[in-house]
Design a protein around this motif. Structure first.
Motif, mmCIF file in Angstrom:
data_model
loop_
_atom_site.group_PDB
_atom_site.id
_atom_site.type_symbol
_atom_site.label_atom_id
_atom_site.label_comp_id
_atom_site.label_asym_id
_atom_site.label_seq_id
_atom_site.Cartn_x
_atom_site.Cartn_y
_atom_site.Cartn_z
ATOM 1 N N ASP A 269 32.212 34.068 31.201
ATOM 2 C CA ASP A 269 33.239 33.441 32.046
ATOM 3 C C ASP A 269 32.913 33.612 33.529
ATOM 4 O O ASP A 269 33.816 33.664 34.376
ATOM 5 C CB ASP A 269 34.613 34.050 31.744
ATOM 6 N N TYR A 270 31.653 33.722 33.840
ATOM 7 C CA TYR A 270 31.252 33.894 35.248
ATOM 8 C C TYR A 270 31.678 32.692 36.081
ATOM 9 O O TYR A 270 31.557 31.538 35.656
ATOM 10 C CB TYR A 270 29.736 34.088 35.335
ATOM 11 N N LYS A 271 32.184 33.017 37.288
ATOM 12 C CA LYS A 271 32.489 31.995 38.279
ATOM 13 C C LYS A 271 31.851 32.406 39.597
ATOM 14 O O LYS A 271 31.787 33.595 39.917
ATOM 15 C CB LYS A 271 33.999 31.823 38.450
ATOM 16 N N GLU A 272 31.407 31.431 40.312
ATOM 17 C CA GLU A 272 30.755 31.721 41.594
ATOM 18 C C GLU A 272 31.705 32.527 42.483
ATOM 19 O O GLU A 272 32.893 32.220 42.597
ATOM 20 C CB GLU A 272 30.362 30.417 42.299
ATOM 21 N N GLY A 273 31.177 33.576 43.063
ATOM 22 C CA GLY A 273 31.984 34.453 43.916
ATOM 23 C C GLY A 273 32.509 35.690 43.206
ATOM 24 O O GLY A 273 33.091 36.577 43.852
ATOM 25 N N ASP A 274 32.342 35.768 41.890
ATOM 26 C CA ASP A 274 32.775 36.979 41.162
ATOM 27 C C ASP A 274 32.017 38.205 41.679
ATOM 28 O O ASP A 274 30.814 38.141 41.964
ATOM 29 C CB ASP A 274 32.542 36.828 39.659
ATOM 30 N N ILE A 275 32.734 39.327 41.761
ATOM 31 C CA ILE A 275 32.149 40.589 42.233
ATOM 32 C C ILE A 275 32.200 41.596 41.084
ATOM 33 O O ILE A 275 33.256 41.791 40.459
ATOM 34 C CB ILE A 275 32.919 41.137 43.452
ATOM 35 N N TYR A 276 31.073 42.238 40.810
ATOM 36 C CA TYR A 276 30.972 43.207 39.707
ATOM 37 C C TYR A 276 30.670 44.606 40.251
ATOM 38 O O TYR A 276 29.895 44.756 41.213
ATOM 39 C CB TYR A 276 29.871 42.794 38.726
ATOM 40 N N THR A 277 31.266 45.585 39.610
ATOM 41 C CA THR A 277 30.994 46.988 39.945
ATOM 42 C C THR A 277 30.670 47.728 38.656
ATOM 43 O O THR A 277 31.381 47.578 37.651
ATOM 44 C CB THR A 277 32.205 47.646 40.632
#
Length: 294
Positions: A269-277
């Motif tokens: 479900d990745y969308k442009e601008g997603d931030i992952y930690t």
């Protein structure tokens, strides 16, 4: 005809006599095995006599009746309290010189005497050390020692009132690391100085509950790869030894409650601008700082 009758009687008697069997086994032993590993040492100004004993008869069957130990000092019966800790029996004595042996007794029988151990007091007693500090690391208990001698014996017990006749380790350093620990368990320690096999008086006992409150190091080198609209998050493992897995946060919300044991995560479900930690989780459920990628 008579010969045939006599022969029949003989055969019948032979068969029946062969069928009558005595007990093929020897009687069970009632004699306890002797003590085989009796030892004696000087600790401070007193003697410590100690031994391990498995409750067995001489035929290796277990002893199921009460036993007691009859102590002899210089060939005479010696009445004193025998204590037990960690599988060892022990007692203390003060004298200038003595020899000891022990007999194991039950109501029915007694063992052969143990070997005799002898000791003579040495007036050159090492200086008593101190535990200056005790603290936890991620996977061990650290004991810092204050003392002037070159060798120390480390003893480990369950509480402040315990005594163990057998040390767990020797060290020639003023610091000792105990890795044989379990989370949320209380451990107590005391130490003695050792010089020419003569021990000092034991130090004070200090206790600690082993808790890992130190978070692990975070994972390294996280990367985000986008392929066909799917986000693939890849990272290198943490260099902390007690890490059990990793948590992934997306835009501040955790993606997996159970730590991942792999080094990648797939977000369909990745969308442009997603931030992952990505964070690391250790055995005590401590969580590292996060490494963030966009």
């Amino acid at each position: 005809m008579k010969v045939g009758i006599y022969f029949l009687i003989f055969i019948t008697a032979f068969i029946f006599s062969c069928g009558v069997k005595g007990n093929p086994y020897p009687p069970y032993s009632t004699k306890p095995k002797p003590i085989e590993d009796i030892k004696v040492k000087q600790q401070g100004d007193k003697f410590v006599v100690y031994f391990n004993y498995q409750k067995l008869y001489t035929d290796d069957n277990p002893i199921k009746e009460p036993i007691y130990f009859e102590i002899y000092k210089n060939k005479n019966k010696f009445n004193t309290e025998i204590k037990e800790y960690g599988g060892y029996y022990y007692f203390f004595d003060k004298d200038k010189e003595a020899c000891y042996y022990i007999i194991v007794k039950t109501k029915r029988n007694k063992s052969n005497p143990s070997k005799e151990v002898c000791i003579k007091i040495d007036e050159n007693i090492p200086e008593k050390p101190e535990i200056s500090k005790i603290y936890n690391t991620e996977e061990s208990v650290i004991i810092q020692i204050k003392g002037n001698e070159k060798e120390f014996n480390i003893y480990k017990v369950s509480d402040e009132e315990d005594y163990s006749p057998v040390y767990i380790a020797k060290t020639d350093k003023n610091i000792f690391e105990d890795k044989d620990v379990v989370l949320n368990t209380k451990y107590c320690y005391y130490i003695t100085s050792n010089k020419d096999n003569i021990e000092s008086e034991k130090s004070q006992i200090k206790c600690i509950i082993f808790k890992d409150e130190i978070p692990p190091n975070p994972p390294k080198n996280a990367r985000l790869i986008i392929k066909d609209g799917v986000g693939f998050i890849i990272w290198d493992e943490s260099d902390s030894k007690d890490v059990i897995g990793y948590k992934i946060y997306k835009n501040g919300k955790v993606m997996n409650q159970i730590p991942l044991k792999t080094y990648y995560f797939e977000d369909k479900d990745y969308k442009e601008g997603d931030i992952y930690t990505i964070t690391a989780i250790d055995k005590a459920n401590n969580e590292s700082e996060g490494i963030t990628i966009k």
